[in-house]
Design a protein around this motif. Structure first.
Motif, PDB file in Angstrom:
ATOM      1  N   ARG A   1       0.828  -1.209   0.000  1.00 49.41           N
ATOM      2  CA  ARG A   1       0.000   0.000   0.000  1.00 49.41           C
ATOM      3  C   ARG A   1       0.857   1.251   0.000  1.00 49.41           C
ATOM      4  O   ARG A   1       0.492   2.261  -0.599  1.00 49.41           O
ATOM      5  CB  ARG A   1      -0.932  -0.014   1.216  1.00 49.41           C
ATOM      6  CG  ARG A   1      -2.037  -1.063   1.139  1.00 49.41           C
ATOM      7  CD  ARG A   1      -3.106  -0.810   2.165  1.00 49.41           C
ATOM      8  NE  ARG A   1      -2.577  -0.808   3.534  1.00 49.41           N
ATOM      9  CZ  ARG A   1      -3.294  -0.472   4.600  1.00 49.41           C
ATOM     10  NH1 ARG A   1      -4.548  -0.086   4.453  1.00 49.41           N
ATOM     11  NH2 ARG A   1      -2.763  -0.505   5.800  1.00 49.41           N
ATOM     12  N   ASP A   2       2.007   1.193   0.689  1.00 47.20           N
ATOM     13  CA  ASP A   2       2.914   2.339   0.690  1.00 47.20           C
ATOM     14  C   ASP A   2       3.463   2.597  -0.710  1.00 47.20           C
ATOM     15  O   ASP A   2       3.630   3.754  -1.121  1.00 47.20           O
ATOM     16  CB  ASP A   2       4.067   2.103   1.667  1.00 47.20           C
ATOM     17  CG  ASP A   2       3.618   2.171   3.111  1.00 47.20           C
ATOM     18  OD1 ASP A   2       2.420   2.439   3.345  1.00 47.20           O
ATOM     19  OD2 ASP A   2       4.456   1.962   4.006  1.00 47.20           O
ATOM     20  N   LYS A   3       3.737   1.531  -1.459  1.00 51.23           N
ATOM     21  CA  LYS A   3       4.223   1.695  -2.826  1.00 51.23           C
ATOM     22  C   LYS A   3       3.164   2.357  -3.701  1.00 51.23           C
ATOM     23  O   LYS A   3       3.483   3.171  -4.575  1.00 51.23           O
ATOM     24  CB  LYS A   3       4.615   0.331  -3.405  1.00 51.23           C
ATOM     25  CG  LYS A   3       5.855  -0.287  -2.757  1.00 51.23           C
ATOM     26  CD  LYS A   3       6.191  -1.619  -3.409  1.00 51.23           C
ATOM     27  CE  LYS A   3       7.429  -2.233  -2.776  1.00 51.23           C
ATOM     28  NZ  LYS A   3       7.770  -3.560  -3.375  1.00 51.23           N
TER      29      LYS A   3
ATOM     30  N   VAL B   1       0.896   4.511  -2.676  1.00 58.35           N
ATOM     31  CA  VAL B   1       0.887   5.930  -2.312  1.00 58.35           C
ATOM     32  C   VAL B   1       2.065   6.650  -2.950  1.00 58.35           C
ATOM     33  O   VAL B   1       1.941   7.781  -3.438  1.00 58.35           O
ATOM     34  CB  VAL B   1       0.906   6.099  -0.779  1.00 58.35           C
ATOM     35  CG1 VAL B   1       1.006   7.570  -0.390  1.00 58.35           C
ATOM     36  CG2 VAL B   1      -0.345   5.476  -0.164  1.00 58.35           C
ATOM     37  N   LEU B   2       3.230   5.984  -2.939  1.00 54.24           N
ATOM     38  CA  LEU B   2       4.421   6.555  -3.573  1.00 54.24           C
ATOM     39  C   LEU B   2       4.163   6.837  -5.050  1.00 54.24           C
ATOM     40  O   LEU B   2       4.555   7.890  -5.577  1.00 54.24           O
ATOM     41  CB  LEU B   2       5.605   5.606  -3.406  1.00 54.24           C
ATOM     42  CG  LEU B   2       6.928   6.021  -4.070  1.00 54.24           C
ATOM     43  CD1 LEU B   2       7.452   7.320  -3.465  1.00 54.24           C
ATOM     44  CD2 LEU B   2       7.960   4.906  -3.929  1.00 54.24           C
TER      45      LEU B   2
ATOM     46  N   TYR C   1       1.798   9.859  -5.670  1.00 55.89           N
ATOM     47  CA  TYR C   1       2.422  11.178  -5.513  1.00 55.89           C
ATOM     48  C   TYR C   1       3.244  11.583  -6.737  1.00 55.89           C
ATOM     49  O   TYR C   1       3.744  12.714  -6.788  1.00 55.89           O
ATOM     50  CB  TYR C   1       3.285  11.207  -4.254  1.00 55.89           C
ATOM     51  CG  TYR C   1       2.523  11.661  -3.030  1.00 55.89           C
ATOM     52  CD1 TYR C   1       2.239  12.995  -2.827  1.00 55.89           C
ATOM     53  CD2 TYR C   1       2.070  10.734  -2.095  1.00 55.89           C
ATOM     54  CE1 TYR C   1       1.520  13.403  -1.712  1.00 55.89           C
ATOM     55  CE2 TYR C   1       1.358  11.132  -0.985  1.00 55.89           C
ATOM     56  CZ  TYR C   1       1.083  12.476  -0.794  1.00 55.89           C
ATOM     57  OH  TYR C   1       0.361  12.879   0.305  1.00 55.89           O
TER      58      TYR C   1
ATOM     59  N   SER D   1      -4.228   6.922   1.468  1.00 58.34           N
ATOM     60  CA  SER D   1      -2.986   7.271   2.160  1.00 58.34           C
ATOM     61  C   SER D   1      -3.183   7.564   3.636  1.00 58.34           C
ATOM     62  O   SER D   1      -2.271   8.059   4.294  1.00 58.34           O
ATOM     63  CB  SER D   1      -2.350   8.498   1.482  1.00 58.34           C
ATOM     64  OG  SER D   1      -3.251   9.595   1.503  1.00 58.34           O
TER      65      SER D   1
ATOM     66  N   HIS E   1      -3.247   5.641   6.082  1.00 59.05           N
ATOM     67  CA  HIS E   1      -2.412   4.800   6.943  1.00 59.05           C
ATOM     68  C   HIS E   1      -0.946   5.229   6.930  1.00 59.05           C
ATOM     69  O   HIS E   1      -0.151   4.745   7.731  1.00 59.05           O
ATOM     70  CB  HIS E   1      -2.501   3.337   6.479  1.00 59.05           C
ATOM     71  CG  HIS E   1      -1.972   3.127   5.092  1.00 59.05           C
ATOM     72  ND1 HIS E   1      -2.681   3.485   3.956  1.00 59.05           N
ATOM     73  CD2 HIS E   1      -0.792   2.609   4.650  1.00 59.05           C
ATOM     74  CE1 HIS E   1      -1.973   3.194   2.890  1.00 59.05           C
ATOM     75  NE2 HIS E   1      -0.814   2.663   3.274  1.00 59.05           N
ATOM     76  N   VAL E   2      -0.591   6.159   6.029  1.00 55.33           N
ATOM     77  CA  VAL E   2       0.799   6.612   5.904  1.00 55.33           C
ATOM     78  C   VAL E   2       0.976   7.911   6.672  1.00 55.33           C
ATOM     79  O   VAL E   2       0.216   8.865   6.461  1.00 55.33           O
ATOM     80  CB  VAL E   2       1.174   6.824   4.419  1.00 55.33           C
ATOM     81  CG1 VAL E   2       2.624   7.272   4.296  1.00 55.33           C
ATOM     82  CG2 VAL E   2       0.936   5.551   3.625  1.00 55.33           C
TER      83      VAL E   2
ATOM     84  N   VAL F   1       6.022  10.933   6.178  1.00 60.69           N
ATOM     85  CA  VAL F   1       6.402   9.915   5.195  1.00 60.69           C
ATOM     86  C   VAL F   1       5.836  10.283   3.833  1.00 60.69           C
ATOM     87  O   VAL F   1       6.500  10.106   2.794  1.00 60.69           O
ATOM     88  CB  VAL F   1       5.911   8.523   5.637  1.00 60.69           C
ATOM     89  CG1 VAL F   1       6.204   7.485   4.554  1.00 60.69           C
ATOM     90  CG2 VAL F   1       6.577   8.116   6.947  1.00 60.69           C
ATOM     91  N   GLN F   2       4.621  10.816   3.812  1.00 64.80           N
ATOM     92  CA  GLN F   2       4.044  11.270   2.551  1.00 64.80           C
ATOM     93  C   GLN F   2       4.847  12.425   1.966  1.00 64.80           C
ATOM     94  O   GLN F   2       5.000  12.533   0.742  1.00 64.80           O
ATOM     95  CB  GLN F   2       2.586  11.690   2.764  1.00 64.80           C
ATOM     96  CG  GLN F   2       1.669  10.534   3.137  1.00 64.80           C
ATOM     97  CD  GLN F   2       0.208  10.921   3.141  1.00 64.80           C
ATOM     98  OE1 GLN F   2      -0.307  11.442   2.152  1.00 64.80           O
ATOM     99  NE2 GLN F   2      -0.474  10.672   4.254  1.00 64.80           N
TER     100      GLN F   2
ATOM    101  N   PHE G   1       7.724  10.868   0.266  1.00 60.96           N
ATOM    102  CA  PHE G   1       7.287  10.334  -1.019  1.00 60.96           C
ATOM    103  C   PHE G   1       7.228  11.436  -2.074  1.00 60.96           C
ATOM    104  O   PHE G   1       7.662  11.247  -3.224  1.00 60.96           O
ATOM    105  CB  PHE G   1       5.911   9.676  -0.892  1.00 60.96           C
ATOM    106  CG  PHE G   1       5.927   8.361  -0.150  1.00 60.96           C
ATOM    107  CD1 PHE G   1       7.122   7.730   0.144  1.00 60.96           C
ATOM    108  CD2 PHE G   1       4.745   7.748   0.246  1.00 60.96           C
ATOM    109  CE1 PHE G   1       7.154   6.515   0.816  1.00 60.96           C
ATOM    110  CE2 PHE G   1       4.752   6.537   0.911  1.00 60.96           C
ATOM    111  CZ  PHE G   1       5.956   5.922   1.204  1.00 60.96           C
TER     112      PHE G   1
END
Length: 274
Positions: A2-4, A6-7, A10, A130, A132-133, A137-138, A141
């Motif tokens: 999930r983080d990928k 969001v990355l 962006y 996003s 959860h991020v 951290v965002q 990204f």
């Protein structure tokens, strides 16, 4: 995983901000700072339109009135500049007209990049994709994606290798450049906090207030006089900001507590026990 995602999301605002930053140099070479910032206030109206589309919210008449007044303030300054250009330049009228139109297109493109990137960033910060991020951290990204976008621009223009020469690196390490970089980084972090807790339309109005400071600084630093048109434009911008403050847009980010409260309220409303 999930983080990928969001990355990757962006990459959209990062690429738009990359184009926006490059257009800054193009447009500042044509317009004086006060005119440049006044013309950028067209982004308020465009931001209102994009905001309504992405968040599916309708702005009130008073809010639109304040946006239109802000646009009028921009036009007042531009009309003065166009009249001045016609008086000063006495040759190549057709070429001059095409040149001014090209500059106007650059401004409009920069306005669109700013508006869509700003509202879309707010959409990401407040969206479920996003949530959860962590905010910082965002921000990381965003900056990583921005580096990738700028590297692609350097590669496309053939300047990638020259950007990493000793001379280029030394120019970046100059104290003034480092201070500007730190200042822009701080502005980016503050902007993310602003968008997370407030909204992109209010951010644009806040940016309009810098017109007063810009006009005074241009007078001190560059000797650019604050004429009647500039003063009138600033007054109209301030009036627009005041009207907006009477009925500002509210677009708070949903929280866990708010969601739970809404579920309890809905359960009680439907006659279910909690």
């Amino acid at each position: 995983a999930r983080d990928k995602k969001v990355l990757l999301l962006y990459l959209v605002p990062a690429s738009l901000y990359c184009l926006y930053n490059n257009l800054q140099f193009v447009n500042l070479a044509v317009y004086d700072p006060t005119t440049y910032y006044l013309l950028l206030q067209f982004r308020v109206v465009v931001t209102g339109i994009v905001f309504q589309v992405l968040f599916k919210k309708t702005l009130s008449r008073l809010q639109w009135l304040s946006l239109l007044l802000l646009t009028i303030g921009c036009v007042i300054k531009q009309v003065k500049r166009d009249a001045h250009m016609r008086d000063v330049v006495s040759f190549g009228g057709q070429s001059l007209s095409l040149h001014l139109n090209a500059n106007l297109l650059h401004i409009l493109l920069q306005v669109f990049c700013s508006c869509f990137a700003g509202v879309y960033t707010e959409f990401l910060l407040k969206g479920d994709n996003s949530s959860h991020v962590p905010l910082m951290v965002q921000n990381v990204f965003m900056y990583l994606d921005s580096i990738v976008c700028n590297m692609c621009v350097l590669a496309y223009t053939g300047d990638l290798r020259s950007a990493f020469t000793t001379e280029s690196i030394n120019s970046i390490l100059q104290p003034t450049v480092l201070l500007v970089t730190l200042n822009q980084t701080a502005i980016g972090i503050v902007t993310s906090l602003f968008l997370k807790n407030l909204n992109s339309i209010l951010k644009t109005f806040a940016s309009a207030l810098e017109l007063m400071v810009t006009a005074v600084l241009c007078w001190f630093i560059f000797g650019i006089p604050v004429d009647v048109f500039t003063f009138l434009a600033i007054v109209v911008v301030c009036l627009a900001t005041f009207l907006y403050s009477l009925n500002p847009v509210v677009n708070a980010a949903p929280t866990r507590h708010t969601s739970d409260s809404d579920m309890i309220h809905d359960s009680k409303h439907n006659g279910l026990g909690v």
